[in-house]
Design a protein around this motif. Sequence first.
Motif, PDB file in Angstrom:
ATOM      1  N   UNK A 154      52.906  33.651  41.527  1.00 50.46           N
ATOM      2  CA  UNK A 154      52.135  34.249  40.503  1.00 50.46           C
ATOM      3  C   UNK A 154      50.655  34.182  41.181  1.00 50.46           C
ATOM      4  N   UNK A 155      50.061  35.551  41.152  1.00 55.26           N
ATOM      5  CA  UNK A 155      48.729  35.461  41.762  1.00 55.26           C
ATOM      6  C   UNK A 155      47.602  36.259  40.707  1.00 55.26           C
ATOM      7  N   UNK A 156      46.714  35.757  40.476  1.00 58.11           N
ATOM      8  CA  UNK A 156      45.724  36.314  39.556  1.00 58.11           C
ATOM      9  C   UNK A 156      44.279  36.581  40.174  1.00 58.11           C
ATOM     10  N   UNK A 157      43.717  37.746  39.856  1.00 61.47           N
ATOM     11  CA  UNK A 157      42.515  38.249  40.593  1.00 61.47           C
ATOM     12  C   UNK A 157      41.631  38.723  39.170  1.00 61.47           C
ATOM     13  N   UNK A 158      40.370  38.961  39.247  1.00 63.42           N
ATOM     14  CA  UNK A 158      39.556  39.562  38.496  1.00 63.42           C
ATOM     15  C   UNK A 158      38.830  40.543  39.239  1.00 63.42           C
ATOM     16  N   UNK A 159      38.554  41.602  38.495  1.00 63.66           N
ATOM     17  CA  UNK A 159      37.928  42.700  39.069  1.00 63.66           C
ATOM     18  C   UNK A 159      36.870  43.485  38.080  1.00 63.66           C
ATOM     19  N   UNK A 160      35.627  43.820  38.849  1.00 60.46           N
ATOM     20  CA  UNK A 160      34.887  44.388  38.030  1.00 60.46           C
ATOM     21  C   UNK A 160      34.925  45.698  37.999  1.00 60.46           C
ATOM     22  N   UNK A 161      35.971  45.857  37.410  1.00 57.32           N
ATOM     23  CA  UNK A 161      36.357  47.437  37.016  1.00 57.32           C
ATOM     24  C   UNK A 161      37.247  47.451  35.575  1.00 57.32           C
ATOM     25  N   UNK A 162      37.200  48.536  34.753  1.00 58.86           N
ATOM     26  CA  UNK A 162      38.041  48.614  33.867  1.00 58.86           C
ATOM     27  C   UNK A 162      39.539  48.697  33.998  1.00 58.86           C
ATOM     28  N   UNK A 163      40.506  48.099  33.259  1.00 59.78           N
ATOM     29  CA  UNK A 163      41.918  48.194  33.533  1.00 59.78           C
ATOM     30  C   UNK A 163      42.399  49.697  34.055  1.00 59.78           C
ATOM     31  N   UNK A 164      41.890  50.663  33.229  1.00 62.87           N
ATOM     32  CA  UNK A 164      42.345  52.209  33.774  1.00 62.87           C
ATOM     33  C   UNK A 164      41.957  52.215  35.373  1.00 62.87           C
ATOM     34  N   UNK A 165      40.658  51.853  35.712  1.00 59.84           N
ATOM     35  CA  UNK A 165      40.398  52.150  37.125  1.00 59.84           C
ATOM     36  C   UNK A 165      41.295  51.337  38.041  1.00 59.84           C
TER      37      UNK A 165
END
Length: 157
Positions: free
Chosen positions: A12-23
Amino acid sequence: MTESSVTHATVVLERSYAAAPARVFQAFADVEARKRWGRPSPSVELVYDKADFRVGGVDVSRCGPRGKLIYRVETRYLDIEPGHRIISAEVVSEGWNKLSISLITVELQAIGTSTRLVLTDQITALGGKDMIAGSREGLGASLDNLVAELSRLPVEA
């Protein structure tokens, strides 16, 4: 004689991105984008022979060290919910030898204007634990590369 073994794991890998889910979803849907961010390092080459990102669709790719595409990856898309979820089955082979079989789930969750991504790889390694470690490292590096890719995509994506 080579001894055959089967090893199971859930990565299980988790990341956070400064972008909307659609992007973030678009970076998975666009094969040209996947070619850029999907390579775990610049020394690895990734070529898609077939790309069909839809439920029931199949991607076929080859990868390995530059100039030595020794691995074949076949990905079948089982479930796609745009902007939210991708579930696929993946078989990695070297020649006629299957190395691993995985069920991979990518979940995207909006957190304000950002996205929390959770990738779960339920992997069966055929021939040893090295494939599990390799999968964890390769997927992790690719998800890290996704940060740069997201800055390339149009804002409206």
